[in-house]
Every structure is written in structure tokens, then in C-alpha cells.
Design an enzyme around this catalytic site. Structure first.
Site, PDB file in Angstrom:
ATOM      1  N   ARG A 284       0.849  -1.186   0.000  1.00 22.03           N
ATOM      2  CA  ARG A 284       0.000   0.000   0.000  1.00 22.03           C
ATOM      3  C   ARG A 284       0.888   1.241   0.000  1.00 22.03           C
ATOM      4  NH1 ARG A 284      -3.562  -2.614  -1.659  1.00 22.03           N
ATOM      5  NH2 ARG A 284      -5.513  -3.177  -0.635  1.00 22.03           N
TER       6      ARG A 284
ATOM      7  N   HIS B 167      -0.796   0.340  -9.898  1.00 19.91           N
ATOM      8  CA  HIS B 167      -1.487  -0.621  -9.002  1.00 19.91           C
ATOM      9  C   HIS B 167      -1.995  -1.845  -9.781  1.00 19.91           C
ATOM     10  CE1 HIS B 167      -3.737  -0.820  -4.911  1.00 19.91           C
ATOM     11  NE2 HIS B 167      -3.572  -2.033  -5.396  1.00 19.91           N
TER      12      HIS B 167
HETATM   13  C1  OXD Z   1      -5.787  -5.940  -3.175  1.00 21.30           C
HETATM   14  C2  OXD Z   1      -5.361  -4.937  -4.162  1.00 21.30           C
HETATM   15  O1  OXD Z   1      -5.739  -5.664  -1.974  1.00 21.30           O
HETATM   16  O2  OXD Z   1      -5.617  -5.134  -5.367  1.00 21.30           O
HETATM   17  O3  OXD Z   1      -6.198  -7.032  -3.573  1.00 21.30           O
HETATM   18  O4  OXD Z   1      -4.762  -3.932  -3.808  1.00 21.30           O
END
Ligand code: OXD
Length: 322
Positions: free
Chosen positions: A237, A285
Site C-alpha cells: 500500500r 497498481h
Molecule cells: C488488493 C489490491 O488488496 O488489489 O487485492 O490492492
């Protein structure tokens, strides 16, 4: 309706709410219906508080789940549960939250991280830079025994990353909150084990869950404890990383380069300093996306088990935060 009546109805025909930010619901509903032919499925919309037995969600609004004590489980359509846990008291405390266990994400994470590690180890990042400048220059290879890869987070995905890297023979280190053992990985744990982990890692891969304890864990102080000229790969994250600290450390040479898939703000704003720093590789992402087929199979199998009164894997420990 009596509780017993409600339960009988749920056992024969589960009522399922679906809500996923950014996903087209139609193919999900079609696949879920095929896997659970008896189920009655609907997309949740503002104001829908009709009874339901299960919710399948990605980044749901608080209004969807607040007060929903009728649910038997909430399925999170991703590995990370930070977005749902941040709803806090809006989540009915009696309802289990179930995350996806791998569901095709492990192999994607292993591909992404292995690619990034090999790119740095074989110096492709520098050859790419040389090519942009029309330069033909031999660069001495790194020594593998000095190119240890440290994996921050040894859950399902961290372990899969380790097994993806293992055949290449890099020394592997791992760090987790609690003590873990993984074949072929030197495991460190807890606050007391973090410094030794950092000192040993030429590449740090972050795949930690985002919790109060791990927010900002990649900062000037921790990254400063890596060997000089090390690499960072963040597939967890954005909030794990203090972004201004990384920029300063890359510019000072403490960190040679970084590959980042996640950011404090997504999409990464056009004025962000990372865009102008060639030693920082940015991906939007995509390290591991939720695969519909695998996820539907997993969620449907779990709903069938719950309908029979059986337990399921992947229930989130809310106090721990993952
Ligand atoms: C997840 C993401 O947590 O795609 O699956 O970030």
C-alpha cells in the site's frame, strides 16, 4: 419473519449483495449466478436495506454495511482489507469479513517482484538509461551472494514471492510481526528483528498488510538502515511509504532505485516528484489484480460451506487488522 424462517430461506437460496468500486458488475453477477444457481443476487444501491445473507464488496460505502447484522459474511474482493476495516464501527461486529486467499494473486505478485529483482540484479535499469543516451558500456554484474532480497510480510503473498525468487539463488530474508519459519528464508520478526532484517537486505520488497503498526514503516530511518545503494519494491500500500523520504534517499544515493506499484494518492498526481525521477519505476497498481474466475470459484465455495454451517478460511482478525 422469524429467525428460524429467515435461516431456512438463507440455507436454501442465499441472498447476495454485490458492490465493487471500479468493476463492471454484470460479468461478476453472471459468473456468481453460474456458480451458485440458487442464489438471488443484486447490486447494492443507496437505500437498499432489504434482507441479505452475504455481501461481496470492494471498497463499499459505510451505508451498505452499517447495521447489517443479517449478513452471515462479507467477502472482500481483494487481498488487502484496509479499505473495508477503515469503516470501523459501521461494520457489524458480529459479521465475519473474509478476504480472498491468493485467488491467482500470488503468482502475479511473484511475477512482478521477480521481474523487478532480476531487472535490478542484471542491471537492466541502467542499460535502459544507457540506451536512452546512446551509450554502449559494459557494467560489471552484481555478486549474487551480496544481493539478498528481504521480504517484508510473510503471509500467503509474501511466501509466494519467496518461492518465486528461490530458484534464482538469491539469499532470502523475511520479516513478519510474529515469528514465522519458511524453508530457504532467514526469518526475522517483531520490532526487535527489524534492524537485522534491514541491514541484511540489498532489495526490500514490501507486501505487508496496512495496519496502524505498519503505516509509514518505509521511512528515512528504516530505509537508512539498508546497505547503501539498495533497492525498494513496494507492492503493498502507498501508505507504507513516506514518499518524500524515498525521493530524498534516492537523490542521495542511499537507495539506488525503486519500483512502486502503490501510492499515497492513486492515480499518482501529475505534479508528484516521482514522475520526474528516472530511478523510480511507476506502475498503476497492477502488481496483482483480482481475477474474476478464481475469485468467484473461491467465494462460491465458501458460501456453500457457510450455508452448510461449516467454517471457512481467510476470516479477517479485526483487532490485528488483517
Ligand atoms: C488488493 C489490491 O488488496 O488489489 O487485492 O490492492
Amino acid at each position: 419473519m422469524s429467525t428460524a424462517g429467515k435461516h431456512e430461506n438463507a440455507a436454501s437460496a442465499p441472498r447476495i449483495l454485490f458492490y465493487a468500486v471500479g468493476a463492471n458488475p454484470a460479468p461478476w453477477l453472471a459468473d456468481l449466478q453460474a456458480a451458485l444457481p440458487d442464489a438471488s443476487l443484486r447490486v447494492w444501491e443507496e437505500g437498499d436495506d432489504a434482507p441479505a445473507d452475504y455481501a461481496i464488496v470492494w471498497k463499499p460505502p459505510a451505508a451498505m454495511l452499517a447495521g447489517r447484522t443479517d449478513l452471515k459474511a462479507v467477502f472482500n474482493m481483494g487481498a488487502g482489507v484496509d479499505a473495508i476495516l477503515q469503516l470501523g464501527d459501521a461494520l457489524p461486529s458480529s459479521v465475519p469479513i473474509v478476504r480472498l486467499d491468493d485467488a491467482g494473486m500470488g503468482v502475479q505478485m511473484a511475477e512482478y517482484v521477480t521481474h523487478a529483482v532480476l531487472r535490478y540484479f542484471r542491471r537492466f535499469d541502467q542499460f535502459e538509461a544507457q540506451q536512452r543516451n546512446g551509450q554502449w558500456r559494459f557494467l560489471k554484474a552484481f555478486e549474487k551472494d551480496k544481493f539478498a532480497v528481504g521480504i517484508l510480510g510473510l503471509g500467503v503473498l509474501g511466501s509466494r514471492i519467496a518461492s518465486g525468487l528461490a530458484p534464482f539463488g538469491f539469499p532470502l530474508h523475511g520479516w513478519s510481526r510474529t515469528v514465522k519459519q519458511l524453508d530457504g528464508v532467514t526469518c526475522h520478526s517483531g520490532a526487535a528483528g527489524l534492524d537485522a532484517f534491514l541491514a541484511a537486505s540489498q532489495v526490500v520488497v514490501c507486501i505487508l498488510p496496512l495496519t496502524d503498526e505498519t503505516v509509514g514503516i518505509l521511512n528515512r530511518e528504516t530505509l537508512g538502515k539498508l546497505p547503501r545503494g539498495s533497492y525498494l519494491i513496494n507492492v503493498a500500500r502507498g501508505a507504507h511509504l513516506v514518499e518524500a523520504d524515498l525521493l530524498a534517499l534516492v537523490q542521495s544515493g542511499q537507495i539506488a532505485a525503486a519500483t512502486l506499484d502503490v501510492f499515497q494518492q492513486e492515480p499518482l498526481p501529475p505534479e508528484h516528484g516521482f514522475w520526474q525521477e528516472p530511478r523510480i519505476t511507476i506502475t498503476p497498481h497492477i502488481a496483482a489484480v483480482t481475477l474474476r474466475g478464481d475469485s468467484v470459484r473461491q467465494i462460491a465455495a465458501k458460501i456453500k460451506r457457510l450455508q452448510q454451517g461449516l467454517t471457512v478460511e481467510g476470516v479477517v482478525d479485526r483487532a490485528r487488522g488483517y
